[in-house]
Motif scaffolding. Structure first.
Motif, PDB file in Angstrom:
ATOM      1  N   GLN A   1       7.685 -20.621 -25.311  1.00 38.67           N
ATOM      2  CA  GLN A   1       6.861 -21.367 -24.366  1.00 38.67           C
ATOM      3  C   GLN A   1       6.663 -22.789 -24.867  1.00 38.67           C
ATOM      4  OE1 GLN A   1       5.535 -20.626 -21.448  1.00 38.67           O
ATOM      5  NE2 GLN A   1       6.135 -18.478 -21.302  1.00 38.67           N
ATOM      6  N   VAL A   2       6.558 -23.683 -23.927  1.00 34.35           N
ATOM      7  CA  VAL A   2       6.241 -25.080 -24.210  1.00 34.35           C
ATOM      8  C   VAL A   2       5.030 -25.445 -23.372  1.00 34.35           C
ATOM      9  CG1 VAL A   2       7.022 -27.468 -24.065  1.00 34.35           C
ATOM     10  CG2 VAL A   2       8.642 -25.660 -24.701  1.00 34.35           C
ATOM     11  N   GLN A   3       4.055 -26.006 -24.010  1.00 40.44           N
ATOM     12  CA  GLN A   3       2.875 -26.486 -23.294  1.00 40.44           C
ATOM     13  C   GLN A   3       2.967 -28.011 -23.209  1.00 40.44           C
ATOM     14  OE1 GLN A   3       2.307 -24.241 -26.137  1.00 40.44           O
ATOM     15  NE2 GLN A   3       2.680 -22.685 -24.584  1.00 40.44           N
ATOM     16  N   LEU A   4       2.716 -28.528 -22.023  1.00 45.64           N
ATOM     17  CA  LEU A   4       2.798 -29.971 -21.774  1.00 45.64           C
ATOM     18  C   LEU A   4       1.462 -30.464 -21.240  1.00 45.64           C
ATOM     19  CD1 LEU A   4       6.265 -30.007 -19.960  1.00 45.64           C
ATOM     20  CD2 LEU A   4       5.814 -30.538 -22.360  1.00 45.64           C
ATOM     21  N   VAL A   5       0.983 -31.549 -21.809  1.00 46.98           N
ATOM     22  CA  VAL A   5      -0.281 -32.121 -21.367  1.00 46.98           C
ATOM     23  C   VAL A   5      -0.081 -33.605 -21.095  1.00 46.98           C
ATOM     24  CG1 VAL A   5      -2.684 -32.573 -21.940  1.00 46.98           C
ATOM     25  CG2 VAL A   5      -1.592 -30.441 -22.707  1.00 46.98           C
ATOM     26  N   GLU A   6      -0.286 -33.998 -19.835  1.00 47.41           N
ATOM     27  CA  GLU A   6      -0.165 -35.409 -19.453  1.00 47.41           C
ATOM     28  C   GLU A   6      -1.498 -36.113 -19.638  1.00 47.41           C
ATOM     29  OE1 GLU A   6       2.354 -33.212 -16.200  1.00 47.41           O
ATOM     30  OE2 GLU A   6       0.406 -32.947 -17.188  1.00 47.41           O
ATOM     31  N   SER A   7      -1.403 -37.412 -19.845  1.00 45.25           N
ATOM     32  CA  SER A   7      -2.594 -38.252 -19.906  1.00 45.25           C
ATOM     33  C   SER A   7      -2.211 -39.673 -19.507  1.00 45.25           C
ATOM     34  CB  SER A   7      -3.204 -38.234 -21.306  1.00 45.25           C
ATOM     35  OG  SER A   7      -2.280 -38.733 -22.252  1.00 45.25           O
ATOM     36  N   GLY A   8      -3.233 -40.487 -19.265  1.00 42.97           N
ATOM     37  CA  GLY A   8      -2.983 -41.892 -18.980  1.00 42.97           C
ATOM     38  C   GLY A   8      -3.075 -42.290 -17.531  1.00 42.97           C
ATOM     39  N   GLY A   9      -3.308 -41.348 -16.646  1.00 45.40           N
ATOM     40  CA  GLY A   9      -3.436 -41.697 -15.239  1.00 45.40           C
ATOM     41  C   GLY A   9      -4.740 -42.428 -14.967  1.00 45.40           C
ATOM     42  N   GLY A  10      -4.886 -42.895 -13.728  1.00 50.68           N
ATOM     43  CA  GLY A  10      -6.094 -43.598 -13.334  1.00 50.68           C
ATOM     44  C   GLY A  10      -5.819 -44.469 -12.132  1.00 50.68           C
ATOM     45  N   SER A  11      -6.634 -45.491 -11.991  1.00 55.45           N
ATOM     46  CA  SER A  11      -6.514 -46.390 -10.846  1.00 55.45           C
ATOM     47  C   SER A  11      -6.116 -47.779 -11.309  1.00 55.45           C
ATOM     48  CB  SER A  11      -7.845 -46.461 -10.086  1.00 55.45           C
ATOM     49  OG  SER A  11      -8.192 -45.192  -9.576  1.00 55.45           O
ATOM     50  N   VAL A  12      -5.288 -48.418 -10.518  1.00 53.32           N
ATOM     51  CA  VAL A  12      -4.819 -49.761 -10.848  1.00 53.32           C
ATOM     52  C   VAL A  12      -4.531 -50.488  -9.539  1.00 53.32           C
ATOM     53  CG1 VAL A  12      -2.396 -49.074 -10.990  1.00 53.32           C
ATOM     54  CG2 VAL A  12      -3.200 -51.050 -12.304  1.00 53.32           C
ATOM     55  N   GLN A  13      -4.600 -51.797  -9.589  1.00 50.97           N
ATOM     56  CA  GLN A  13      -4.266 -52.588  -8.401  1.00 50.97           C
ATOM     57  C   GLN A  13      -2.754 -52.786  -8.310  1.00 50.97           C
ATOM     58  OE1 GLN A  13      -6.706 -56.175  -8.523  1.00 50.97           O
ATOM     59  NE2 GLN A  13      -8.136 -55.202  -7.102  1.00 50.97           N
ATOM     60  N   ALA A  14      -2.307 -53.018  -7.102  1.00 51.07           N
ATOM     61  CA  ALA A  14      -0.892 -53.277  -6.878  1.00 51.07           C
ATOM     62  C   ALA A  14      -0.421 -54.439  -7.748  1.00 51.07           C
ATOM     63  CB  ALA A  14      -0.650 -53.585  -5.410  1.00 51.07           C
ATOM     64  N   GLY A  15       0.763 -54.261  -8.327  1.00 54.19           N
ATOM     65  CA  GLY A  15       1.299 -55.257  -9.235  1.00 54.19           C
ATOM     66  C   GLY A  15       0.969 -55.001 -10.681  1.00 54.19           C
ATOM     67  N   GLY A  16       0.052 -54.081 -10.916  1.00 50.06           N
ATOM     68  CA  GLY A  16      -0.358 -53.770 -12.272  1.00 50.06           C
ATOM     69  C   GLY A  16       0.568 -52.798 -12.974  1.00 50.06           C
ATOM     70  N   SER A  17       0.163 -52.422 -14.180  1.00 49.58           N
ATOM     71  CA  SER A  17       0.968 -51.539 -15.018  1.00 49.58           C
ATOM     72  C   SER A  17       0.127 -50.374 -15.521  1.00 49.58           C
ATOM     73  CB  SER A  17       1.529 -52.307 -16.215  1.00 49.58           C
ATOM     74  OG  SER A  17       2.354 -53.375 -15.808  1.00 49.58           O
ATOM     75  N   MET A  18       0.824 -49.320 -15.886  1.00 52.57           N
ATOM     76  CA  MET A  18       0.152 -48.151 -16.415  1.00 52.57           C
ATOM     77  C   MET A  18       1.159 -47.384 -17.263  1.00 52.57           C
ATOM     78  SD  MET A  18      -1.838 -45.182 -14.261  1.00 52.57           S
ATOM     79  CE  MET A  18      -3.042 -46.359 -13.640  1.00 52.57           C
TER      80      MET A  18
ATOM     81  N   THR B   1      16.413 -31.818 -10.143  1.00 53.17           N
ATOM     82  CA  THR B   1      15.870 -30.718  -9.350  1.00 53.17           C
ATOM     83  C   THR B   1      14.786 -29.995 -10.120  1.00 53.17           C
ATOM     84  OG1 THR B   1      18.023 -30.464  -8.292  1.00 53.17           O
ATOM     85  CG2 THR B   1      16.465 -28.646  -8.070  1.00 53.17           C
ATOM     86  N   MET B   2      13.714 -29.680  -9.440  1.00 57.10           N
ATOM     87  CA  MET B   2      12.579 -29.035 -10.109  1.00 57.10           C
ATOM     88  C   MET B   2      12.979 -27.747 -10.804  1.00 57.10           C
ATOM     89  SD  MET B   2       9.436 -29.596  -7.453  1.00 57.10           S
ATOM     90  CE  MET B   2       8.465 -28.413  -8.372  1.00 57.10           C
ATOM     91  N   SER B   3      13.869 -26.987 -10.186  1.00 57.64           N
ATOM     92  CA  SER B   3      14.226 -25.690 -10.748  1.00 57.64           C
ATOM     93  C   SER B   3      14.993 -25.809 -12.060  1.00 57.64           C
ATOM     94  CB  SER B   3      15.051 -24.896  -9.731  1.00 57.64           C
ATOM     95  OG  SER B   3      16.231 -25.600  -9.387  1.00 57.64           O
ATOM     96  N   ASP B   4      15.481 -26.986 -12.387  1.00 56.21           N
ATOM     97  CA  ASP B   4      16.182 -27.199 -13.651  1.00 56.21           C
ATOM     98  C   ASP B   4      15.235 -27.391 -14.824  1.00 56.21           C
ATOM     99  OD1 ASP B   4      18.658 -29.062 -11.868  1.00 56.21           O
ATOM    100  OD2 ASP B   4      18.850 -27.036 -12.707  1.00 56.21           O
ATOM    101  N   TYR B   5      13.946 -27.489 -14.522  1.00 59.31           N
ATOM    102  CA  TYR B   5      12.941 -27.683 -15.560  1.00 59.31           C
ATOM    103  C   TYR B   5      12.100 -26.411 -15.695  1.00 59.31           C
ATOM    104  CZ  TYR B   5      14.336 -32.527 -15.495  1.00 59.31           C
ATOM    105  OH  TYR B   5      15.080 -33.683 -15.587  1.00 59.31           O
ATOM    106  N   HIS B   6      11.947 -25.954 -16.923  1.00 58.43           N
ATOM    107  CA  HIS B   6      11.337 -24.643 -17.149  1.00 58.43           C
ATOM    108  C   HIS B   6       9.843 -24.722 -17.406  1.00 58.43           C
ATOM    109  CE1 HIS B   6      15.560 -23.182 -18.597  1.00 58.43           C
ATOM    110  NE2 HIS B   6      15.555 -23.583 -17.341  1.00 58.43           N
ATOM    111  N   TYR B   7       9.372 -25.859 -17.873  1.00 59.62           N
ATOM    112  CA  TYR B   7       7.970 -25.980 -18.244  1.00 59.62           C
ATOM    113  C   TYR B   7       7.395 -27.234 -17.607  1.00 59.62           C
ATOM    114  CZ  TYR B   7       9.571 -22.667 -21.733  1.00 59.62           C
ATOM    115  OH  TYR B   7      10.126 -21.584 -22.353  1.00 59.62           O
TER     116      TYR B   7
END
Length: 123
Positions: free
Chosen positions: A1-18, A106-112
């Motif tokens: 098993q592989v556990q994946l945890v994303e971070s760094g999302g939020g709100s930004v104005q158009a033209g910005g970076s994240m 394709t989503m099905s090519d990714y297992h985790y």
């Protein structure tokens, strides 16, 4: 098993970076190519980017090519998605995923999969 945890999302104005991060645990990180997908409200989940196990190869959807950059730090078991020149249409939940073969869109090519992180771009 592989556990994946994303971070760094939020709100930004158009033209910005994240920058989004996705940290893996469990099996050997370098066994897996990593992908990023996104899902806007009411839409299917779509491919964004993928990076090879070594990090030397990357591939992007046409919609984000030239604006987004995918990288990985195998010493930290982390993959990144740097997003520049963001547009309101980039608003979505972003998911990272791990799969055995690089270059797949394709989503099905990714297992985790991670749980996703919301990115909101305002005009």
């Amino acid at each position: 098993q592989v556990q994946l945890v994303e971070s760094g999302g939020g709100s930004v104005q158009a033209g910005g970076s994240m920058r989004l991060s996705c940290t893996a645990s469990g099996r050997t990180f370098t066994d897996y190519a990593m992908g990023w997908f996104r899902q806007a409200p009411g839409e299917d989940r779509h491919f964004v980017a993928t990076i090879s196990q070594s990090g030397r190869l990357t591939w992007y959807s046409d919609i984000v090519k030239g604006r987004f950059t995918c990288s990985r730090d195998n010493t930290k078991s982390t993959v990144y998605l740097n997003m520049n020149s963001l547009k309101p249409e980039d608003t979505a939940v972003y998911y990272c995923a791990a799969g055995p073969i690089y270059g797949r869109e394709t989503m099905s090519d990714y297992h985790y999969w991670g749980q996703g992180t919301q990115v909101t771009v305002s005009s």
